[in-house]
Enzyme design. Structure first.
Site, PDB file in Angstrom:
ATOM      1  N   CYS A   8     -34.054   8.607 -14.324  1.00 51.90           N
ATOM      2  CA  CYS A   8     -33.092   7.888 -15.164  1.00 51.90           C
ATOM      3  C   CYS A   8     -32.599   6.670 -14.383  1.00 51.90           C
ATOM      4  CB  CYS A   8     -31.941   8.796 -15.605  1.00 51.90           C
ATOM      5  SG  CYS A   8     -30.933   9.469 -14.268  1.00 51.90           S
ATOM      6  N   ASN A  11     -29.637   8.595 -11.438  1.00 54.62           N
ATOM      7  CA  ASN A  11     -30.016   9.895 -10.858  1.00 54.62           C
ATOM      8  C   ASN A  11     -28.793  10.774 -10.586  1.00 54.62           C
ATOM      9  OD1 ASN A  11     -31.720  11.182  -7.877  1.00 54.62           O
ATOM     10  ND2 ASN A  11     -31.834  11.924  -9.953  1.00 54.62           N
ATOM     11  N   CYS A  13     -26.809  11.839 -13.731  1.00 56.95           N
ATOM     12  CA  CYS A  13     -26.521  12.530 -15.006  1.00 56.95           C
ATOM     13  C   CYS A  13     -27.782  13.098 -15.659  1.00 56.95           C
ATOM     14  CB  CYS A  13     -25.838  11.584 -15.992  1.00 56.95           C
ATOM     15  SG  CYS A  13     -24.233  10.975 -15.442  1.00 56.95           S
ATOM     16  N   ARG A  14     -28.582  12.211 -16.246  1.00 61.08           N
ATOM     17  CA  ARG A  14     -29.694  12.702 -17.080  1.00 61.08           C
ATOM     18  C   ARG A  14     -30.843  13.323 -16.293  1.00 61.08           C
ATOM     19  NH1 ARG A  14     -30.550   7.181 -20.066  1.00 61.08           N
ATOM     20  NH2 ARG A  14     -29.830   6.559 -18.000  1.00 61.08           N
ATOM     21  N   SER A  15     -31.330  12.611 -15.258  1.00 60.07           N
ATOM     22  CA  SER A  15     -32.526  13.153 -14.585  1.00 60.07           C
ATOM     23  C   SER A  15     -32.246  14.412 -13.765  1.00 60.07           C
ATOM     24  CB  SER A  15     -33.257  12.087 -13.762  1.00 60.07           C
ATOM     25  OG  SER A  15     -32.458  11.550 -12.740  1.00 60.07           O
ATOM     26  N   ASP A 120     -27.626   7.505 -22.502  1.00 57.36           N
ATOM     27  CA  ASP A 120     -26.892   7.564 -21.240  1.00 57.36           C
ATOM     28  C   ASP A 120     -25.478   8.088 -21.496  1.00 57.36           C
ATOM     29  OD1 ASP A 120     -25.648   7.100 -18.848  1.00 57.36           O
ATOM     30  OD2 ASP A 120     -26.420   5.071 -18.605  1.00 57.36           O
TER      31      ASP A 120
HETATM   32  P1  4NP Z   1     -27.805   8.446 -15.338  1.00 58.28           P
HETATM   33  O1  4NP Z   1     -26.372   7.883 -15.763  1.00 58.28           O
HETATM   34  O2  4NP Z   1     -28.754   7.287 -15.376  1.00 58.28           O
HETATM   35  O3  4NP Z   1     -28.099   9.425 -16.446  1.00 58.28           O
HETATM   36  O4  4NP Z   1     -27.653   9.076 -14.006  1.00 58.28           O
HETATM   37  C1  4NP Z   1     -25.779   6.782 -15.153  1.00 58.28           C
HETATM   38  C2  4NP Z   1     -25.087   6.930 -13.976  1.00 58.28           C
HETATM   39  C3  4NP Z   1     -24.462   5.838 -13.397  1.00 58.28           C
HETATM   40  C4  4NP Z   1     -24.562   4.606 -13.992  1.00 58.28           C
HETATM   41  C5  4NP Z   1     -25.257   4.448 -15.169  1.00 58.28           C
HETATM   42  C6  4NP Z   1     -25.883   5.545 -15.749  1.00 58.28           C
HETATM   43  N1  4NP Z   1     -23.907   3.484 -13.415  1.00 58.28           N
HETATM   44  O5  4NP Z   1     -23.986   2.401 -13.984  1.00 58.28           O
HETATM   45  O6  4NP Z   1     -23.305   3.618 -12.347  1.00 58.28           O
END
Ligand code: 4NP
Length: 148
Positions: A8, A11, A13-15, A120
């Site tokens: 993602c 790294n 939340c989703r992945s 997201d």
């Molecule tokens: P992820 O979520 O891609 O599912 O881990 C996010 C975590 C942090 C951010 C964006 C998405 N950020 O912009 O910091």
């Protein structure tokens, strides 16, 4: 051995969620010895950080434990892993642009078979984390069936 990397943006939340859910599916199928499973982010801002606490709580309520520290995707990942599973179209495009050759680029795919994104959840409410888990379970089952 089949090596699967979930990817993602951050790294956190989703992945990590998709990774932990897929590991659980693999364990439940008695296939733990046949898979190497990891996750990474296309971005490096959260490198070293644990999974997002909201993602961890939502997963924990389903008996899934998120673990590990965030890391950024590297070029070596394209050699090491057989499949790189992107959470959304942006991750997919970013991964394909990082791929060192055609063979590597061909390893990249979306988690969702319908071509949709795993939204997201980072800036949203708690429902977003439940949606990530629902998609990780449904698409993870399909992915496992496809890879075995
Ligand atoms: P992820 O979520 O891609 O599912 O881990 C996010 C975590 C942090 C951010 C964006 C998405 N950020 O912009 O910091």
């Amino acid at each position: 051995m089949t090596r699967v990397l979930f990817v993602c943006l951050g790294n956190i939340c989703r992945s990590p969620t998709a990774e932990a859910v897929f590991r659980r599916l693999v364990d439940d199928a008695g296939l733990a010895g046949e898979f190497e499973i990891d996750s990474a982010g296309t971005g490096g801002w959260h490198a070293g950080a644990p999974p997002d606490a909201r993602a961890g709580s939502a997963a924990g309520r389903r008996g899934v434990r998120l673990a590990g520290a965030a890391r950024q995707v590297t070029e070596e990942d394209f050699a090491r892993f057989d499949v790189l599973v992107a959470m959304d179209g942006e991750n997919l495009a970013h991964l394909r642009s990082l791929a060192p050759d055609e063979e590597s680029a061909a390893k990249v795919r979306l988690l969702r078979a319908d071509g949709g994104d795993v939204p997201d959840p980072y800036y949203g409410g708690p429902r977003g984390f439940e949606d990530v888990l629902d998609l990780a379970e449904e698409e993870g089952r399909r992915l496992l069936a496809e890879l075995t």
